[in-house]
Design a protein around this motif. Structure first.
Motif, short mmCIF file in Angstrom:
data_model
loop_
_atom_site.label_atom_id
_atom_site.label_comp_id
_atom_site.label_asym_id
_atom_site.label_seq_id
_atom_site.Cartn_x
_atom_site.Cartn_y
_atom_site.Cartn_z
N SER A 150 -30.33 35.61 -1.36
CA SER A 150 -30.54 35.29 -0.23
C SER A 150 -29.36 35.33 1.13
CB SER A 150 -31.28 34.28 0.72
OG SER A 150 -30.82 33.08 0.65
N PRO A 151 -29.16 35.82 2.02
CA PRO A 151 -27.29 35.92 2.42
C PRO A 151 -27.04 34.42 2.89
CG PRO A 151 -29.12 37.32 4.18
CD PRO A 151 -29.65 36.21 3.17
N ASP A 152 -28.34 33.60 2.89
CA ASP A 152 -26.98 32.05 2.52
C ASP A 152 -27.15 31.65 1.21
OD1 ASP A 152 -27.28 31.55 5.09
OD2 ASP A 152 -29.53 30.81 5.53
N GLU A 153 -28.12 32.39 0.13
CA GLU A 153 -27.87 31.62 -1.09
C GLU A 153 -25.46 32.86 -1.34
OE1 GLU A 153 -31.56 31.49 -3.07
OE2 GLU A 153 -31.55 33.65 -2.62
N ALA A 154 -26.01 34.11 -1.15
CA ALA A 154 -24.91 34.82 -1.28
C ALA A 154 -22.87 34.15 -0.58
CB ALA A 154 -25.04 36.21 -0.80
N LYS A 155 -23.99 33.60 0.66
CA LYS A 155 -22.34 32.48 1.37
C LYS A 155 -22.11 31.69 0.26
CE LYS A 155 -23.60 34.66 6.44
NZ LYS A 155 -25.01 34.18 7.33
N ASN A 156 -23.10 31.21 0.13
CA ASN A 156 -22.97 29.81 -1.29
C ASN A 156 -21.98 29.82 -1.59
OD1 ASN A 156 -23.88 27.47 1.22
ND2 ASN A 156 -25.48 27.93 0.13
N LEU A 157 -22.70 30.88 -3.14
CA LEU A 157 -21.47 31.06 -4.61
C LEU A 157 -20.48 31.64 -3.97
CD1 LEU A 157 -21.94 32.35 -6.64
CD2 LEU A 157 -23.02 33.94 -6.33
N PHE A 158 -19.99 32.46 -2.64
CA PHE A 158 -19.27 33.44 -2.40
C PHE A 158 -17.89 32.40 -1.81
CE2 PHE A 158 -21.43 36.95 -4.30
CZ PHE A 158 -20.26 37.01 -4.98
N THR A 159 -18.58 31.46 -1.06
CA THR A 159 -17.25 30.26 -1.16
C THR A 159 -17.19 29.27 -2.18
OG1 THR A 159 -18.78 29.78 1.55
CG2 THR A 159 -17.91 27.74 1.18
N LYS A 160 -17.80 28.76 -2.62
CA LYS A 160 -17.74 28.10 -3.77
C LYS A 160 -16.57 28.74 -4.85
CE LYS A 160 -21.49 25.56 -4.51
NZ LYS A 160 -22.89 25.07 -5.47
N LYS A 161 -16.56 29.84 -4.33
CA LYS A 161 -15.57 30.93 -5.04
C LYS A 161 -14.50 31.20 -4.63
CE LYS A 161 -18.83 33.76 -8.27
NZ LYS A 161 -18.31 33.57 -9.83
N LYS A 162 -14.52 31.13 -2.66
CA LYS A 162 -13.28 31.11 -2.77
C LYS A 162 -12.65 32.94 -2.18
CE LYS A 162 -11.39 26.92 -3.30
NZ LYS A 162 -10.13 25.69 -3.75
N GLU A 163 -14.04 33.87 -1.95
CA GLU A 163 -13.52 35.00 -2.11
C GLU A 163 -14.10 35.10 -0.36
OE1 GLU A 163 -12.57 36.83 -3.87
OE2 GLU A 163 -12.76 36.00 -6.22
N LYS A 164 -12.79 35.51 0.59
CA LYS A 164 -12.99 35.63 1.44
C LYS A 164 -13.33 36.49 1.97
CE LYS A 164 -7.67 36.40 2.43
NZ LYS A 164 -6.27 36.11 3.33
N TYR A 165 -13.03 38.26 1.01
CA TYR A 165 -13.87 39.47 1.59
C TYR A 165 -14.96 39.14 1.51
CZ TYR A 165 -8.03 39.43 2.12
OH TYR A 165 -7.45 39.71 2.44
N LYS A 166 -15.09 38.80 0.49
CA LYS A 166 -16.71 39.26 0.39
C LYS A 166 -17.49 38.04 1.01
CE LYS A 166 -16.22 40.66 -4.07
NZ LYS A 166 -15.77 42.45 -4.02
#
Length: 631
Positions: A140-156
């Motif tokens: 889901s968008p929220d799951e994706a945001k959580n994943l890439f927030t942890k990875k510190k991937e601002k462009y993603k």
């Protein structure tokens, strides 16, 4: 949704039923060796992707043209994984497959140099050796945001913003990327690759955004195919039209007019040779030639729709408190000319051609020699016809396209039909009628074509023509587009056989695309060794000593009177030097005159591509050149 069934047909088989959303790997009963996915209606599926539509599916085998899109896409992820291993703090941009390879954009913080590319290649080789499975997941968008927030991937995270649908990721080992896919089943299939260059690229192509570093690469299923591609790239470097253009003195670019070519005398001869043939062919096919103004009022561009949809690409000025724009297209001017007359059905079709100079603002980073410029000459034409004439007119354009390409030695052509996009004008009935007309014209002309679903212009479907040069590179040049927009916006009318007013059909079409780009293609296709009819200098007359100057001048005057492009090399150089210099300038005919030739009234002929041809009379020389030019 999982209870819904879909039917898959593979090739000529009877087909089979699977549950909606079943992964392709599970849906296929037996996966033949070398199959990495399928294609249906232009859409590609990897083995991990779910099947969500009934239809005809074609197996994609490793090495096929469409399969290479998956191959290069997966290679870009291997590149990103290798970079992430070597530079853990790097921020990931995007990494698509492109023609002939792939790239990936990175924010390294402190830029790296091209010296790092071999180290990255070595890490890619390790990832390939590990043969990591490539796994697809839906979030889901929220799951994706959580994943890439942890990875510190601002462009993603920026890419995820605004998405309200489920999002897909692809993972291989420790590496996970935000991606629509599709991909190969594992990294072990990508073992033969080469990183080509490191350049700067603005995030999302916007110069207001941060500058990232883009790594370009290529990959092939076998070492042999990779070597062949690298050899093509080396040959392409030698054929670079910018290099040859300088060597032959054809054109130049200057910062005082960025993105616009300065045509030198020899280049203008080439330009005019292409243009003269274009004119002759169009007159023969029933076109009239017109010329419309370069600067037109804002009011016109608002009526045409360009001001709303194309304003950022236009050059705008104000005169007497009125806004004007330099034309980015020729069509509105042609439409105004149509409104000047009262057309009857007997006057149609009206085929109007224009070699119009147009200007479009391109970002400086996108400019590339003659291939991407800001000011160029479009070989435009517009056909106004009755609905009953539409199929025949499209067929006439198809015939002209193939005739013109053959004259330039471009005999391999691929045709694409692009159908209605989601963002469009007009009724479904109008689109049905237009698409059927294009399909019928292609069928009657016995032309095979590919279908690009949803890639038509917003005002109508189109046919695009792609040519292949001697290196197998594909260039989109010609186009035929049906237009509902302009006849309606400008209230175009003709009087039919019933004495009532009717709206004509408008066809936009180009064959060369732009003169500048097409000449760039020709330069690289021929590597400057043009056929005699196109060569800026067709012959150089080389007297061996000063004693033959008078005889050389006589030959020059004779050939010049026949319209041949030639000159005399009067320099006090040895004949070997004159020949070498003519070879470097890629002059097809070298006419040598020594004491014996001057006395006999004959000439010795040397051809650039095949060497000495012996002696002959001036009449024989003229006849030979005429046959080579006119066939």
């Amino acid at each position: 949704m999982s209870d819904i069934s879909v039917k898959i047909n593979i090739g000529d088989g009877e087909g089979f039923i699977v549950k909606h959303g079943t992964a392709l790997r599970e849906a296929l009963p037996d996966i033949p060796e070398g199959v990495i996915g399928v294609e249906s209606d232009g859409r590609l599926y990897g083995l991990e992707d779910p099947i969500d539509e009934s239809g005809q599916y074609k197996l994609l085998r490793l090495g096929s043209d469409r399969a290479m899109e998956l191959f290069w896409h997966s290679a870009s992820h291997i590149l990103a994984q290798a970079v992430k291993r070597l530079f853990p703090h790097v921020k990931l941009g995007i990494g698509p497959a492109i023609k002939g390879g792939f790239y990936y954009d990175f924010d390294f913080g402190e830029p790296i140099s091209a010296d790092e590319l071999p180290r990255i290649e070595a890490e890619m080789a390790k990832i390939a050796e590990e043969d990591l499975p490539i796994k697809r997941a839906e979030l889901s968008p929220d799951e994706a945001k959580n994943l890439f927030t942890k990875k510190k991937e601002k462009y993603k995270l920026e890419l995820i913003e605004g998405l309200d649908e489920r999002i897909t990721t692809y993972s291989q080992g420790e590496f996970t990327d935000l991606c629509r896919g599709p991909h190969l089943p594992s990294t072990g299939l990508v073992r033969h690759f080469k990183l080509l260059s490191l350049t700067g690229a603005y995030w999302r192509g916007d110069e207001r955004n941060p500058m990232l570093q883009r790594i370009y690469g290529t990959a092939y299923p076998t070492a042999k195919l990779l070597r062949a591609h690298m050899q093509r790239l080396e040959e392409a470097k030698k054929r670079d039209h910018r290099l040859i253009g300088r060597q032959m003195g054809l054109f130049s670019f200057h910062p005082e007019a960025p993105g616009t070519a300065f045509w030198h005398e020899k280049g203008l001869v080439l330009f005019n040779a292409v243009q003269d043939y274009w004119r002759e062919a169009h007159l023969r096919h029933g076109y009239v030639e017109v010329r419309t103004p370069i600067v037109l009022s804002r009011e016109l561009w608002e009526r045409s729709g360009h001001w709303e949809h194309y304003r950022n690409n236009m050059y705008v000025t104000t005169v007497d408190d009125v806004d004007f724009a330099v034309k980015p297209m020729n069509c509105p001017g042609t439409v105004l000319m149509f409104t000047e007359r009262q057309f009857s059905y007997r006057d149609l079709p009206w085929r109007v051609a224009e070699l119009g100079m147009i200007h479009r603002f391109e970002k400086s980073g996108a400019l590339h020699g003659l291939f991407r410029v800001r000011g160029f000459t479009m070989d435009d034409a517009h056909i106004f016809c009755t609905p009953e004439q539409l199929v025949d007119e499209v067929r006439g354009v198809i015939d002209l396209v193939y005739e013109v390409y053959a004259r330039f030695g471009l005999t391999e052509v691929v045709v694409e039909l692009s159908t209605r996009p989601a963002d469009r004008i007009g009724t479904g009935e109008m689109w049905d009628r237009a698409e059927e007309a294009l399909k019928k014209a292609l069928k009657l002309s016995e032309i095979e074509y590919e279908v690009n679903e949803g890639e038509g212009a917003f005002y109508g479907p189109k046919i695009d023509f792609h040519v292949f040069d001697c290196l197998g590179r594909r260039w989109q040049c010609g186009t035929v587009q049906l237009d509902f927009n302009f006849p309606e916006r400008f209230n175009l009318q003709y009087v039919g056989s019933d004495n009532e007013s009717h709206q004509p059909v408008m066809i936009h079409r180009a064959i060369l695309g732009s003169m500048e780009r097409f000449i760039g293609i020709l330069i690289e296709h021929y590597a400057g060794d043009f056929p005699l009819w196109l060569a800026p200098e067709q012959a150089v007359i080389a007297p061996i000593t000063d004693n033959q100057h008078e005889a050389a001048l006589k030959v020059y005057n004779d050939l010049k009177a026949e319209g041949f492009r030639c000159r005399v090399d009067y320099r006090a150089e040895k004949i070997g030097r004159k020949i070498r210099d003519a070879e470097l300038l890629k002059i097809p005919y070298m006419i040598i005159i020594g004491a014996r030739e001057a006395e006999s009234g004959q000439v010795s002929l040397r051809l650039r591509k095949s060497g000495d041809q012996g002696t002959m009379s001036l009449d024989e020389l003229r006849d030979r050149m005429k046959r080579e030019i006119h066939g």
